[in-house]
Design a protein around this motif. Structure first.
Motif, PDB file in Angstrom:
ATOM      1  N   LYS A 121      -4.838   7.253  17.728  1.00  0.00           N
ATOM      2  CA  LYS A 121      -3.905   8.374  17.668  1.00  0.00           C
ATOM      3  C   LYS A 121      -3.321   8.516  16.260  1.00  0.00           C
ATOM      4  N   ALA A 122      -3.197   7.389  15.554  1.00  0.00           N
ATOM      5  CA  ALA A 122      -2.666   7.420  14.195  1.00  0.00           C
ATOM      6  C   ALA A 122      -3.706   7.879  13.187  1.00  0.00           C
ATOM      7  N   ALA A 161       2.034  10.489   8.269  1.00  0.00           N
ATOM      8  CA  ALA A 161       3.263  11.285   8.218  1.00  0.00           C
ATOM      9  C   ALA A 161       3.511  11.831   6.819  1.00  0.00           C
ATOM     10  N   ALA A 162       3.027  11.103   5.808  1.00  0.00           N
ATOM     11  CA  ALA A 162       3.180  11.539   4.423  1.00  0.00           C
ATOM     12  C   ALA A 162       2.086  12.523   4.009  1.00  0.00           C
ATOM     13  N   THR A 167       1.410   0.818  12.057  1.00  0.00           N
ATOM     14  CA  THR A 167       2.598   1.485  11.521  1.00  0.00           C
ATOM     15  C   THR A 167       2.333   1.994  10.106  1.00  0.00           C
ATOM     16  N   THR A 168       1.626   1.191   9.316  1.00  0.00           N
ATOM     17  CA  THR A 168       1.250   1.622   7.967  1.00  0.00           C
ATOM     18  C   THR A 168       0.431   2.906   8.022  1.00  0.00           C
ATOM     19  N   LEU A 169      -0.536   2.939   8.930  1.00  0.00           N
ATOM     20  CA  LEU A 169      -1.386   4.124   9.060  1.00  0.00           C
ATOM     21  C   LEU A 169      -0.560   5.325   9.522  1.00  0.00           C
ATOM     22  N   LEU A 206       0.834  -1.204   0.000  1.00  0.00           N
ATOM     23  CA  LEU A 206       0.000   0.000   0.000  1.00  0.00           C
ATOM     24  C   LEU A 206       0.869   1.255   0.000  1.00  0.00           C
ATOM     25  N   LEU A 207       1.910   1.268   0.820  1.00  0.00           N
ATOM     26  CA  LEU A 207       2.773   2.438   0.909  1.00  0.00           C
ATOM     27  C   LEU A 207       3.527   2.677  -0.401  1.00  0.00           C
TER      28      LEU A 207
END
Length: 204
Positions: A95-96, A71-72, A64-66, A39-40
């Motif tokens: 939170k993400a 962040a991007a 972590t993916t989220l 996905l990333l």
């Protein structure tokens, strides 16, 4: 109008196929990825309506993916799926930027309801407003118990901190879940975070 697209990310091929079949039958377009890394490597475009993201995946887990998408600068309504729900995981996912948190196994109706609600809420703070209204119905003691639950504390620790019995904590917890309309602890945590409760702070 183009049908909304739902992106499914799960390392289980059977889950990906069944979810896409369900979503397409409900009128959505579906795109599937076998991992967070995939996905990333091909991040969602502006046409993406919703993300269904599994937590337990090899290499890069769902949360972590989220976090990396966020962040991007990519914000997409996200429903986190897991068969191993726990409070710290729920807090981290919310939170993400996760919009919802569903526990496996889930029914077809439950996942379609979550997707539909996430798409309706795009660009609004409807979940937060509703959660705040429910928070206002709690008694002071119920709010203290809720703060302990969101902090990830077990009933016995909450009881000790508040000077009450574990059984009394269980009763207050049941009342809190009823007032929030929560069917699980992770759902209660999601609603509490949407209401603005800080899991690192205790209510005074």
């Amino acid at each position: 109008m183009t049908d909304p697209e739902v992106i499914v990310v799960d390392d289980d091929e059977a889950v990906r196929e069944s979810l896409c079949f369900l979503l397409e039958a409900a009128g959505y377009r579906c795109q599937a990825f076998a991992s967070g890394a995939a996905l990333l490597a091909a991040p969602p475009g502006p046409g993406a309506g919703c993300l269904l993201l599994d937590v337990r995946m090899p290499e890069i887990d769902g949360v972590t993916t989220l976090e990396r998408l966020r962040a991007a600068g990519l914000r997409i309504p996200t429903i986190v799926m897991t068969g191993h729900a726990d409070v710290p995981l729920a807090v981290r996912a919310m939170k993400a930027g996760a919009r919802d948190f569903v526990e496996k196994p889930f029914s077809d109706g439950a996942i379609l309801e979550a997707v539909g609600q996430a798409l309706v809420d795009v660009g609004t703070d409807a979940p937060g407003r509703e959660a705040l209204a429910r928070l206002a119905t709690l008694s002071p003691r119920e709010r203290e118990v809720l703060d302990g639950l969101v902090a990830g504390l077990p009933n016995k620790t909450i009881a000790y901190d508040l000077g009450i019995s574990p059984r009394t904590v269980e009763i207050h917890r049941a009342h809190v879940m009823e007032k929030f309309g929560a069917r699980s602890l992770s759902e209660l945590v999601r609603l509490a975070l949407a209401a603005g409760i800080d899991p690192g702070a205790r209510h005074k």
